[in-house]
Design a protein around this motif. Structure first.
Motif: not given
Length: 118
Positions: A77, A84-85, A108-111
């Motif tokens: 992922q 982003f993270l 998750s990949p973005y949050g």
């Protein structure tokens, strides 16, 4: 009974525990960080023992750093670099010397989100 600290990391994008995710715990005093322990999540997304067990528990300010980037890359992922993270720091206080503190991470990949669990 003395207090202690645990965590649980869940991969909300894949709907499963986040296994193999590195976590570091720091004690925080002002702008100073003192590394206490480094652990990795097991197949259930938890550490095999409390991050801060009863015999080492003290009230105060702490920071858990979840190394999400390594986990996201390993699980396919990762996406484009830079991620982003990559590292997710969560700074929190523990004021009750007798309490069980549980700081989960939903990732998750973005949050991500966290809360005081039980």
């Amino acid at each position: 009974m003395a207090g202690y600290l645990t965590t649980h990391v869940l991969d909300t994008a894949r709907g499963c525990p986040a296994a193999g995710l590195k976590i570091v715990l720091y004690r925080v005093s002002g702008n100073s960080h003192s590394k206490l322990v480094e652990m990795e999540t097991n197949s259930d997304g938890r550490t095999d023992s409390p991050i801060l067990p009863q015999d080492k528990f003290k009230t105060g300010s702490y920071e858990l750093v979840f190394f999400a980037g390594g986990y996201l890359r390993a699980s396919g992922q990762g996406g484009d670099e830079p991620l982003f993270l990559d590292q997710v720091p969560i700074r929190f206080g523990m004021s009750d010397a007798e309490a069980h503190y549980h700081v989960p991470l939903l990732l998750s990949p973005y949050g991500f989100s966290t809360y005081r669990g039980s």
